[in-house]
Design a protein around this motif. Structure first.
Motif, PDB file in Angstrom:
ATOM      1  N   LYS A  54      -2.373  11.313  -4.792  1.00 25.36           N
ATOM      2  CA  LYS A  54      -1.593  10.519  -5.742  1.00 25.36           C
ATOM      3  C   LYS A  54      -2.144   9.100  -5.846  1.00 25.36           C
ATOM      4  N   LEU A  55      -2.548   8.528  -4.718  1.00 23.34           N
ATOM      5  CA  LEU A  55      -3.117   7.188  -4.745  1.00 23.34           C
ATOM      6  C   LEU A  55      -4.404   7.166  -5.559  1.00 23.34           C
ATOM      7  N   PHE A  56      -5.224   8.196  -5.383  1.00 19.83           N
ATOM      8  CA  PHE A  56      -6.474   8.237  -6.136  1.00 19.83           C
ATOM      9  C   PHE A  56      -6.211   8.266  -7.640  1.00 19.83           C
ATOM     10  N   PHE A  57      -5.352   9.178  -8.081  1.00 18.42           N
ATOM     11  CA  PHE A  57      -5.118   9.292  -9.516  1.00 18.42           C
ATOM     12  C   PHE A  57      -4.396   8.059 -10.075  1.00 18.42           C
ATOM     13  N   LEU A  58      -3.496   7.478  -9.302  1.00 24.82           N
ATOM     14  CA  LEU A  58      -2.836   6.252  -9.742  1.00 24.82           C
ATOM     15  C   LEU A  58      -3.863   5.121  -9.877  1.00 24.82           C
TER      16      LEU A  58
ATOM     17  N   TYR B 176     -11.185   4.463   1.507  1.00 20.30           N
ATOM     18  CA  TYR B 176     -12.228   5.159   0.746  1.00 20.30           C
ATOM     19  C   TYR B 176     -11.667   5.832  -0.499  1.00 20.30           C
ATOM     20  N   VAL B 177     -10.418   6.257  -0.430  1.00 20.03           N
ATOM     21  CA  VAL B 177      -9.772   6.815  -1.618  1.00 20.03           C
ATOM     22  C   VAL B 177      -9.576   5.718  -2.657  1.00 20.03           C
ATOM     23  N   LEU B 178      -9.215   4.533  -2.196  1.00 19.22           N
ATOM     24  CA  LEU B 178      -8.997   3.402  -3.090  1.00 19.22           C
ATOM     25  C   LEU B 178     -10.282   3.014  -3.818  1.00 19.22           C
TER      26      LEU B 178
END
Length: 855
Positions: free
Chosen positions: A326-330, A791-793
């Motif tokens: 969810k953080l990645f897509f947001l 790293y996702v950010l």
């Protein structure tokens, strides 16, 4: 029975474990899950609150099982070994190192009761032994492997090949436009995931071969299939550097060689792409298998694929409950939308050269603070992630980023000193430019020193020597020094690694069936040792086959390139690969050999532009392909993709790339009118081939000997100066590895070579803020949060920028749509944006060496 073990280092430091007891017949103290969770929270590993059991996910559950089976004696032994193994390891946390030192000294030295001491000892030991001592690696990998997960499936190959073809063709086709369109691998990863999920709708049709069933839909799209296809895309979905040279050779506006046809282009393209693989295979034991070779630059790729595919247990880290996916897509959506602001709606936010707005025509102000013209000393230079992320501040370790920034800052001050003292007439030119000028400050007109395409000395003497900017002097000097500096520094400071790797390579030749991974005892190597390794002779075969193909191409077409020059660059690259790859594997930073090869070729075969371009290509592609191959093999190592599967995938991807990229060049020549003209209406102006054409004239036709003897003689001393600089740094590193482990002269050199182009401190300063925040502060004080989200950010931000850039180009820039208001004009209203202003006015008779003073 207790047994005291002593671990001593040659610098006098001694580590003694008073509690290194044999685990045989030792009673293991029991701890329950609540005790472990409470202690992890106290250690700031789980944040403030936990909504669900933090040990419920597979990785944590696996490590908890190992914790229950690990005695205090086992733990102390593991920790003592880690003190020895990671002594002087720049990526190993200094705070953790001190903590382990106290733990092995006993509960009294540690300052806790025996129960807490044992709990901490076992926790730290289990993480180090059964996962990784580096939190960045733990954040994107699992401590276990499931060999039954599908990898080399039909659909993975089909999707990998499809996106390699699409990516390589589009990237190559638009590489010659300014600005260019790039379909980055992060964007392709986003396309791979839904494509893979769609294949789950296919019927389970397949066949059985040698006891193994192959189906077009073997079940849910797996993380290993995603990583396998991603490795193919990373490897083959890119441009080919050789084709920049093909443009310079073939385009009428440049050299215009009619004999450069599809056959010659493909032969050299394929041989250049594949040759690096053979070289890389021989280096893998040095930079893929060792645990210390963490490869920071590949970790976001792993993080992105895991965020897309792997389901995670909901936990709260320092108050954050959002999942990685969810953080990645947001982040992706917000980055995609925001990118329109600084790159279309309000461009001054991207190039925030606000200090030059005070006096737009002030040359000195632009030289010191400007984002385009000069030094770039601006505390707030941008609000654009594409600029902030220029040097990967959320990927590269903080010490590495700081080293490069220090190198850029110190060399930038030197550049200013040279410029303001008018060293080598540099004050008559823009301070930081990669153009080549004549004595009147105009672009160097190469046609005025040629007769029938051959260097004419009499015309050259009557016209002008080539001159370069102060920034180019500093950048080129640093480029000449960095290779010898890196070589001496690594060979001395890492002599044990070089010796052991060379020894392992010799053993593998004598015993080709021996598993090299058995020499390594970390968790990931142990898991990978269950799969068959790629035999060394596979790499050697590629090396020989494509070397032969290269020589065949040189002989079969009228290149007039001496074979010995290619052999020389081969040997030089092989020697330089060791220090370059060692630095890359630890820091994520690297530098190709291409620009240095230009100067070397000018000495080897003066007057021959073709040799200069060919040697440049080999100098760059050998390193670039080897580094790319090794980085992807490291991804396979972390993702537990069998070596042979990754090898086959990369070979297939590169083979497709070799045809698709050449096909893109053919399409450009046939479909784009006035291709490479400065006034080409669709902006296919060929900026990089134009630079290579100019470099080939300056260093090849005019020759390196003339440039470095009569025009810039001090520059050639950079070779031995670089070698000398590396020696004291290496000696200090050997003597005091813990105290000076973060100082790296090679990384400083990487920062210095920035000058002489379109970059300056305005591209480093914003990254420094983010690097300090994420890679130092959060990594050190909020390790749990940092491990889960960093790293996702950065993947989400970068993917959003890349995708938004494609949309902006295709829908707005390509149609010349613009918003002509103050916010899109102010940044370009002064001398900073023009990039042509100089400190001194050129006299009518010109500047520099007069006729008779140069030869």
């Amino acid at each position: 029975m207790s047994e005291e073990k002593i671990y001593a280092h040659k610098d006098g430091n001694t580590f003694i474990s008073q509690q290194d007891v044999s685990s045989e017949n030792e009673k293991i103290r029991e701890f329950d899950r609540d005790q472990v969770v409470a202690r992890l929270k106290d250690m700031n590993q789980l944040g403030e609150t936990v909504d669900e059991d933090p040990l419920a996910d597979k990785a944590s559950a696996y490590l908890f099982e190992k914790f229950l089976l690990t005695s205090l004696g086992d733990a102390i032994q593991i920790l003592n070994t880690s003190l020895v193994d990671h002594y002087g390891d720049v990526n190993f946390s200094q705070a953790l190192y001190k903590k382990i030192h106290l733990i092995v000294a006993g509960s009294e030295a540690y300052g806790t009761n025996a129960e807490v001491h044992e709990l901490d000892a076992r926790l730290e030991a289990v993480v180090i032994r059964y996962h990784s001592p580096y939190p960045e690696v733990r954040a994107v990998t699992d401590p276990f492997d499931d060999p039954t997960v599908p990898v080399e499936t039909i659909r993975a190959y089909v999707l990998g090949c499809l996106w390699v073809a699409i990516g390589s063709f589009i990237n190559e086709f638009f590489n010659y436009r300014q600005p260019r369109l790039t379909l980055q691998s992060t964007v392709i990863q986003l396309f791979l995931f839904p494509c893979g999920k769609l294949t789950e709708l296919l019927p389970d049709w397949g066949f059985t071969f040698q006891g193994t069933r192959y189906s077009i839909n073997p079940g849910p799209w797996s993380i290993k299939e995603q990583m396998f296809a991603t490795i193919m895309v990373n490897c083959g979905g890119q441009i080919s550097n050789w084709l920049n040279m093909v443009i310079a050779l073939r385009a009428k506006i440049f050299f215009g060689y009619d004999w450069v046809d599809f056959g010659f282009t493909w032969v050299i393209n394929a041989s250049s792409l594949f040759f690096g693989y053979g070289l890389a295979g021989m280096m893998r034991k040095m930079v893929i298998y060792p645990e210390k070779a963490i490869f920071p630059n590949v970790l976001p790729t792993l993080a992105l694929s895991r965020a897309l595919v792997v389901k995670e247990t909901k936990t709260s880290i320092n108050g954050w409950t959002i999942g990685r996916q969810k953080l990645f897509f947001l982040t992706f959506v917000l980055s995609f939308l925001y990118f329109f602001i600084p790159n279309f709606l309000f461009k001054a936010l991207s190039t925030f050269n606000w200090m030059t707005w005070i006096a737009p025509k002030n040359v000195n102000l632009a030289i010191i603070t400007g984002s385009y013209l000069g030094f770039g000393l601006n505390p707030i230079p941008t609000f654009d992630w594409a600029v902030i992320n220029s040097y990967s501040p959320l990927v590269v370790p903080f010490y590495a980023f700081l080293n490069k920034f220090a190198g850029a800052l110190i060399s930038g001050v030197i550049m200013l000193a040279l410029y303001y003292t008018n060293y080598k007439w540099s004050a008559y030119l823009p301070i930081n430019s990669n153009d080549v000028f004549d004595r009147f400050g105009n672009d160097f007109n190469v046609s005025r020193v040629l007769t029938n395409g051959v260097f004419d000395h009499s015309k050259y003497v009557e016209y002008s020597p080539p001159y370069i900017s102060a920034g180019n002097i500093v950048g080129t000097g640093a480029l000449l020094a960095i290779y010898t500096c890196a070589f001496t520094y690594v060979m001395i400071s890492e002599y044990k690694l070089v010796y052991s790797s060379t020894k392992m390579f010799w053993i593998s030749i004598r015993h080709p069936r021996r598993k090299a991974l058995l020499e390594f005892n970390d968790a990931h190597s142990n898991m990978m040792s269950k799969y068959p390794e790629v035999p060394d002779w596979w790499f050697l075969a590629i090396f020989i086959i494509f070397t032969g193909l290269c020589f065949a191409g040189i002989y079969a077409w009228p290149t007039h390139v001496p074979i010995w020059t290619i052999i020389s660059i081969f040997l030089f690259n092989i020697a330089m690969m060791i220090p370059l790859l060692v630095v890359m594997s630890r820091t994520g930073s690297t530098n190709g050999f291409g620009a240095f090869s230009v100067i070397l070729a000018g000495y080897m075969d003066p007057g021959n532009a073709m040799t200069n371009l060919m040697v440049r290509m080999w100098g760059y592609n050998i390193d670039e392909q080897a580094e790319s191959f090794i980085a992807d093999q490291k991804i396979a190592h972390y993702a537990k993709i069998p070596q042979r599967a990754a090898f086959r995938g990369q070979i297939v991807a590169t083979f497709i790339q070799s045809f698709c990229t050449v096909g893109a060049i053919e399409a450009l020549f046939k479909s784009v009118k006035n291709f490479c003209s400065k006034t080409q209406p669709d902006k296919f102006v060929c900026a990089t081939p134009r630079t290579m054409h100019s470099d080939a004239i300056m260093w090849g036709v005019v020759s390196s000997e003339r440039v470095l003897t009569s025009i810039y003689p001090a520059m050639k001393h950079a070779f031995w100066i670089g070698a000398l600089i590396g020696v004291p740094f290496a000696i200090v590193q050997l003597k005091y590895p813990q105290r000076f482990k973060a100082i790296n002269p090679a990384l400083m050199g990487y920062g210095a070579i920035m000058w002489g182009g379109t970059y300056n401190l305005s591209y480093y300063i914003p990254g420094l803020y983010f690097s300090f925040l994420f890679m130092f502060y959060l990594r050190r004080y909020y390790t749990g949060w940092w491990s889960k989200y960093t790293y996702v950010l950065t993947s989400g931000l970068s993917a959003g920028v890349a995708f938004s850039g494609v949309i902006i180009f295709a829908s707005l820039q390509y149609t010349n749509t613009s918003l002509p208001w103050w916010g899109n004009k102010i940044y370009a209203s002064g001398v900073d944006y023009a990039r042509t202003a100089a400190l001194k006015k050129i006299p009518p008779e010109g500047f520099g060496l007069q006729i008779g003073q140069f030869s």
